[in-house]
Design a protein around this motif. Structure first.
Motif, PDB file in Angstrom:
ATOM      1  N   LYS A  18      58.168  93.737  28.373  1.00 26.65           N
ATOM      2  CA  LYS A  18      57.540  92.597  28.098  1.00 26.65           C
ATOM      3  C   LYS A  18      56.755  91.929  29.531  1.00 26.65           C
ATOM      4  CE  LYS A  18      58.462  87.568  27.319  1.00 26.65           C
ATOM      5  NZ  LYS A  18      59.446  86.569  26.984  1.00 26.65           N
ATOM      6  N   ARG A  19      57.312  92.089  30.497  1.00 26.20           N
ATOM      7  CA  ARG A  19      57.066  91.980  31.881  1.00 26.20           C
ATOM      8  C   ARG A  19      55.802  92.702  32.263  1.00 26.20           C
ATOM      9  NH1 ARG A  19      61.709  90.677  34.158  1.00 26.20           N
ATOM     10  NH2 ARG A  19      62.285  92.969  34.144  1.00 26.20           N
ATOM     11  N   GLU A  20      55.914  94.016  31.903  1.00 29.97           N
ATOM     12  CA  GLU A  20      54.781  94.970  32.335  1.00 29.97           C
ATOM     13  C   GLU A  20      53.657  94.703  31.442  1.00 29.97           C
ATOM     14  OE1 GLU A  20      54.668  96.890  34.894  1.00 29.97           O
ATOM     15  OE2 GLU A  20      56.607  96.478  35.580  1.00 29.97           O
ATOM     16  N   LEU A  21      53.888  94.249  30.105  1.00 25.58           N
ATOM     17  CA  LEU A  21      52.638  94.028  29.141  1.00 25.58           C
ATOM     18  C   LEU A  21      51.946  92.667  29.621  1.00 25.58           C
ATOM     19  CD1 LEU A  21      54.296  95.027  25.734  1.00 25.58           C
ATOM     20  CD2 LEU A  21      52.360  95.879  26.852  1.00 25.58           C
ATOM     21  N   ILE A  22      52.720  91.745  30.162  1.00 22.49           N
ATOM     22  CA  ILE A  22      52.032  90.567  30.508  1.00 22.49           C
ATOM     23  C   ILE A  22      50.846  90.791  31.663  1.00 22.49           C
ATOM     24  CG2 ILE A  22      52.438  88.427  31.916  1.00 22.49           C
ATOM     25  CD1 ILE A  22      54.845  88.036  29.987  1.00 22.49           C
ATOM     26  N   ASP A  23      51.713  91.677  32.552  1.00 24.71           N
ATOM     27  CA  ASP A  23      50.629  91.999  33.935  1.00 24.71           C
ATOM     28  C   ASP A  23      49.602  92.953  33.311  1.00 24.71           C
ATOM     29  OD1 ASP A  23      50.348  92.215  36.710  1.00 24.71           O
ATOM     30  OD2 ASP A  23      50.840  94.193  36.643  1.00 24.71           O
ATOM     31  N   VAL A  79      47.004 100.598  26.993  1.00 31.11           N
ATOM     32  CA  VAL A  79      48.260  99.777  27.438  1.00 31.11           C
ATOM     33  C   VAL A  79      49.487 100.696  27.361  1.00 31.11           C
ATOM     34  CG1 VAL A  79      49.614  97.805  26.551  1.00 31.11           C
ATOM     35  CG2 VAL A  79      47.140  97.653  26.393  1.00 31.11           C
ATOM     36  N   ARG A  80      49.605 101.722  26.412  1.00 34.00           N
ATOM     37  CA  ARG A  80      50.580 102.443  26.108  1.00 34.00           C
ATOM     38  C   ARG A  80      50.607 103.459  27.209  1.00 34.00           C
ATOM     39  NH1 ARG A  80      51.545 106.564  21.217  1.00 34.00           N
ATOM     40  NH2 ARG A  80      53.482 107.083  21.565  1.00 34.00           N
ATOM     41  N   SER A  81      49.565 103.992  27.736  1.00 38.79           N
ATOM     42  CA  SER A  81      49.545 104.887  29.049  1.00 38.79           C
ATOM     43  C   SER A  81      49.815 104.153  30.279  1.00 38.79           C
ATOM     44  CB  SER A  81      48.393 105.612  29.202  1.00 38.79           C
ATOM     45  OG  SER A  81      47.250 104.754  29.447  1.00 38.79           O
ATOM     46  N   GLU A  82      49.514 102.950  30.356  1.00 36.98           N
ATOM     47  CA  GLU A  82      50.099 102.184  31.472  1.00 36.98           C
ATOM     48  C   GLU A  82      51.533 101.636  31.400  1.00 36.98           C
ATOM     49  OE1 GLU A  82      48.551 100.464  34.418  1.00 36.98           O
ATOM     50  OE2 GLU A  82      47.061 102.084  34.121  1.00 36.98           O
ATOM     51  N   ILE A  83      52.204 101.579  30.324  1.00 32.84           N
ATOM     52  CA  ILE A  83      53.316 101.341  30.234  1.00 32.84           C
ATOM     53  C   ILE A  83      54.190 102.445  30.494  1.00 32.84           C
ATOM     54  CG2 ILE A  83      55.262 101.065  28.624  1.00 32.84           C
ATOM     55  CD1 ILE A  83      54.204  98.486  29.116  1.00 32.84           C
ATOM     56  N   ARG A  86      54.029 103.041  34.288  1.00 30.01           N
ATOM     57  CA  ARG A  86      54.767 101.713  35.385  1.00 30.01           C
ATOM     58  C   ARG A  86      56.307 101.854  34.994  1.00 30.01           C
ATOM     59  NH1 ARG A  86      51.498  96.245  35.345  1.00 30.01           N
ATOM     60  NH2 ARG A  86      49.311  97.305  35.931  1.00 30.01           N
ATOM     61  N   MET A  87      56.350 102.023  34.055  1.00 34.40           N
ATOM     62  CA  MET A  87      58.357 102.323  33.614  1.00 34.40           C
ATOM     63  C   MET A  87      58.789 103.593  33.870  1.00 34.40           C
ATOM     64  SD  MET A  87      58.285  99.622  30.508  1.00 34.40           S
ATOM     65  CE  MET A  87      60.194  99.429  30.457  1.00 34.40           C
ATOM     66  N   HIS A  88      57.873 104.734  34.053  1.00 35.59           N
ATOM     67  CA  HIS A  88      58.411 106.035  34.335  1.00 35.59           C
ATOM     68  C   HIS A  88      58.961 106.317  33.093  1.00 35.59           C
ATOM     69  CE1 HIS A  88      57.034 105.187  38.385  1.00 35.59           C
ATOM     70  NE2 HIS A  88      57.982 104.320  38.494  1.00 35.59           N
ATOM     71  N   ILE A  89      58.368 106.280  31.914  1.00 38.20           N
ATOM     72  CA  ILE A  89      59.248 106.779  30.909  1.00 38.20           C
ATOM     73  C   ILE A  89      58.094 108.050  30.211  1.00 38.20           C
ATOM     74  CG2 ILE A  89      60.523 104.807  30.011  1.00 38.20           C
ATOM     75  CD1 ILE A  89      58.177 104.145  28.330  1.00 38.20           C
ATOM     76  N   LYS A  91      57.644 109.310  27.015  1.00 36.64           N
ATOM     77  CA  LYS A  91      56.952 108.947  25.752  1.00 36.64           C
ATOM     78  C   LYS A  91      57.066 107.390  25.640  1.00 36.64           C
ATOM     79  CE  LYS A  91      56.664 110.351  21.099  1.00 36.64           C
ATOM     80  NZ  LYS A  91      56.741 109.347  20.587  1.00 36.64           N
ATOM     81  N   ALA A  92      55.861 106.512  25.609  1.00 33.78           N
ATOM     82  CA  ALA A  92      55.951 105.421  25.611  1.00 33.78           C
ATOM     83  C   ALA A  92      56.118 105.064  24.222  1.00 33.78           C
ATOM     84  CB  ALA A  92      54.818 104.680  26.068  1.00 33.78           C
ATOM     85  N   PRO A  93      56.589 104.079  23.298  1.00 32.54           N
ATOM     86  CA  PRO A  93      56.800 103.920  21.977  1.00 32.54           C
ATOM     87  C   PRO A  93      55.248 103.268  21.543  1.00 32.54           C
ATOM     88  CG  PRO A  93      57.844 102.051  23.479  1.00 32.54           C
ATOM     89  CD  PRO A  93      57.365 103.143  24.399  1.00 32.54           C
ATOM     90  N   GLU A  94      54.984 103.437  20.523  1.00 27.54           N
ATOM     91  CA  GLU A  94      53.838 103.126  19.766  1.00 27.54           C
ATOM     92  C   GLU A  94      53.845 101.601  19.491  1.00 27.54           C
ATOM     93  OE1 GLU A  94      50.316 103.606  17.990  1.00 27.54           O
ATOM     94  OE2 GLU A  94      51.329 105.119  18.704  1.00 27.54           O
ATOM     95  N   LEU A  95      52.611 101.180  19.951  1.00 28.90           N
ATOM     96  CA  LEU A  95      52.791  99.652  20.227  1.00 28.90           C
ATOM     97  C   LEU A  95      52.270  99.007  18.950  1.00 28.90           C
ATOM     98  CD1 LEU A  95      51.556  99.252  23.796  1.00 28.90           C
ATOM     99  CD2 LEU A  95      53.691  99.138  23.051  1.00 28.90           C
ATOM    100  N   VAL A  96      52.822  98.017  18.611  1.00 26.27           N
ATOM    101  CA  VAL A  96      52.220  97.272  17.190  1.00 26.27           C
ATOM    102  C   VAL A  96      52.012  95.818  17.676  1.00 26.27           C
ATOM    103  CG1 VAL A  96      52.530  96.482  14.805  1.00 26.27           C
ATOM    104  CG2 VAL A  96      53.096  99.070  15.520  1.00 26.27           C
TER     105      VAL A  96
END
Length: 118
Positions: A18-23, A79-83, A86-89, A91-96
């Motif tokens: 949530k914090r990363e998405l806001i940014d 947004v998914r690639s940025e997440i 930034r979070m060093h994961i 495979k980022a989850p699919e965003l809905v």
């Protein structure tokens, strides 16, 4: 005694995301996202981290919340690639993105209460 590890980790991940998405959304240059107050109210990841529901609240936006959710859905790849980076994961989850009208509803209730006091 029941083990509480995974749910605690998921809730921590939700808050970090949530914090990363806001940014990320705050720094996007898309003109469709400008001109109003955009807030991420909550993020809910599934237990297998394949999908994340992102609840978006919008106030004072000229085009309305539906247009903003469409703009975010169109930019979800970015947004998914940025997440992920930034979070060093890996495979980022699919965003809905889901419209959350709780802030507008609270504003409406406050106006009604003010009307009763006058």
């Amino acid at each position: 005694m029941p083990k509480k590890g995974p749910s605690k980790n998921i809730s921590r991940l939700n808050e970090d995301m949530k914090r990363e998405l806001i940014d990320i959304i705050g720094n996007m240059k898309d003109p469709r996202l400008q001109g109003g107050l955009v807030t991420i109210t909550r993020v809910e990841n599934t237990s297998d981290l394949s999908q994340a529901k992102v609840y978006v609240s919008v106030m004072n936006h000229a085009a309305g919340p539906g247009a903003l959710v469409k703009a975010l859905t169109a930019a979800k790849g970015h947004v998914r690639s940025e997440i992920a980076s930034r979070m060093h994961i890996r495979k980022a989850p699919e965003l809905v993105f889901i419209e959350d009208d709780s802030a507008a509803y609270a504003d409406h209730i406050n106006k009604l209460l003010k009307g009763l006091n006058e």
